[in-house]
Scaffold this active site. Structure first.
Site, mmCIF file in Angstrom:
data_model
loop_
_atom_site.group_PDB
_atom_site.id
_atom_site.type_symbol
_atom_site.label_atom_id
_atom_site.label_comp_id
_atom_site.label_asym_id
_atom_site.label_seq_id
_atom_site.Cartn_x
_atom_site.Cartn_y
_atom_site.Cartn_z
ATOM 1 C CG ASP A 88 -2.030 1.013 1.135
ATOM 2 O OD1 ASP A 88 -2.370 1.401 0.015
ATOM 3 O OD2 ASP A 88 -2.552 1.430 2.188
ATOM 4 C CB VAL A 92 -8.736 -9.548 -2.030
ATOM 5 C CG1 VAL A 92 -8.473 -11.026 -2.316
ATOM 6 C CG2 VAL A 92 -8.152 -8.684 -3.142
ATOM 7 C CB CYS A 121 -24.331 -12.045 -1.048
ATOM 8 S SG CYS A 121 -24.087 -11.134 0.500
ATOM 9 C CB CYS A 145 -20.535 -5.363 1.017
ATOM 10 S SG CYS A 145 -20.556 -5.816 -0.739
ATOM 11 C CB CYS A 183 -16.156 2.876 7.630
ATOM 12 S SG CYS A 183 -17.820 2.146 7.614
#
Length: 374
Positions: free
Chosen positions: A145, A169, A202, A205, A252
């Site tokens: 990152d 991922v 689904c 999220c 979050c």
């Protein structure tokens, strides 16, 4: 350098060394990411990266490892679980319950311990050194990152998991509560097999996102994401999004907490990711009282330090304004008094968010008085 059966043996050895270094999984992929370029371009052209200018400043180098690090032939990917060692069963419900306590400050799980950049970079470098000791001089560079690297794309191509609808991922044995890292090498290695997707129909999220930042499967508008707003965004937080932030002051986790695959999330074997004292479960008032010196001392070695004291206070002021809309009596009085201590803060950014928070309290008072009198 090494080919065929010998190269496959080397990959097996690298995976064993990775386990010794506390990595959950090691994969390998090539450097042709051309199929990812149109999606990257479209995301940038839509402006979904917000203030993250660095996402665009390197052009397509993100999708071209051999341009970023000339000579790169293969990419070794690594993932590392980060749930603290003493994480209890039912941890998702525990984390969601924090959001129901307006006066409690909520920090994203990954940021409660040591800075993952330091942990992964050190261990990735150790892994590269072991490979070099085995094969001789090795051109390499490690990332976590920290550069224009398409980490999730590389991870999914190398079998670490598949891209969830939230863009993170997902792994069938590890959920999504892990960090990613890479080693770019000038060594030809056989690629790992990618895995198939298992999100099915689904949409948990997408549905749970407080700010509706996930516009559709694998389509994220970072400008609305609470993690972006509280960490990457440097200026004032848009007023229409402030009430949606609740008591989240750094990051979050909602899209991960609700994901069914995270029932398989693994605890870290390292103490590095254990929560530091005085952070988890702390009140907004406690954290808002930190001076800059105290902030720097308490966040030393933490990823939180990167946002600086001013943004820290900005984030907490927003959360305090939201709390004032939900609490009454002594708790509300204490929040107003704490905010008032920063109303003359030298930084205009903090003053503006403190004024907004106090106005939230005043609006709530006027509403309650009006309701009582009607």
């Amino acid at each position: 350098m090494k080919t065929g059966f010998v190269a496959a043996q080397l990959v097996s050895q690298i995976q064993a060394w990775g386990q010794e270094l506390a990595f959950s999984q090691i994969g390998v992929t090539g450097v042709d990411l051309s199929a990812a370029e149109p999606g990257l371009n479209a995301w940038l052209q839509a402006g979904f990266h917000g203030d993250m200018g660095y996402m665009a400043s390197h052009g397509l180098k993100r999708a071209r490892p051999a341009e970023l690090v000339p000579g790169t032939v293969s990419v070794i990917t690594a993932r590392m679980d980060y749930l603290p060692r003493d994480t209890p069963e039912g941890w998702q419900a525990i984390e969601f319950s924090r959001l129901q306590r307006p006066g409690e400050a909520v920090v994203s799980l990954y940021a409660r311990g040591r800075d993952y950049h330091k942990v992964l970079r050190y261990r990735l470098q150790k892994l590269a050194e072991r490979i070099a000791a085995e094969v001789g001089p090795l051109g390499h560079r490690v990332f976590t990152d920290s550069a224009p690297v398409l980490e999730a794309e590389l991870a999914s191509r190398s079998g670490q998991g598949w891209r969830g609808k939230h863009t993170l991922v997902l792994n069938r044995e590890g959920g999504s509560m892990f960090f990613l890292g890479e080693i770019y090498v000038d060594l030809a290695l056989p690629a790992s097999e990618p895995v198939s997707e298992h999100c099915g129909a689904c949409t948990a999220c997408i549905d749970v996102c407080p700010t509706q930042a996930i516009l559709g499967p694998q389509r994220l508008d970072a400008r609305r994401c609470i993690s972006y707003l509280t960490i990457e965004h440097a200026g004032p937080i848009p007023e229409d999004l402030r009430p949606l932030i609740g008591n989240r002051i750094y990051g979050c986790d909602d899209c991960q907490l609700v994901c069914p695959w995270n029932k398989f999330a693994q605890r870290s074997s390292l103490p590095d990711f254990d929560p530091r004292e005085g952070l988890t479960g702390a009140t907004l008032i406690e954290l808002f009282s930190w001076s800059e010196d105290e902030f720097l001392r308490r966040t030393e070695g933490s990823p939180i330090r990167r946002i600086g004291h001013e943004r820290w206070l900005r984030n907490i002021a927003v959360a305090m304004g939201n709390a004032l809309s939900a609490v009454v009596g002594e708790e509300g009085d204490a929040l107003r008094q704490a905010l008032a201590t920063r109303s003359a803060q030298p930084g205009a950014l903090v003053r503006e968010h403190v004024a907004w928070a106090l106005e939230c309290g005043e609006r709530e008072n006027r509403f309650r008085e009006g309701s009582a009198g009607s």
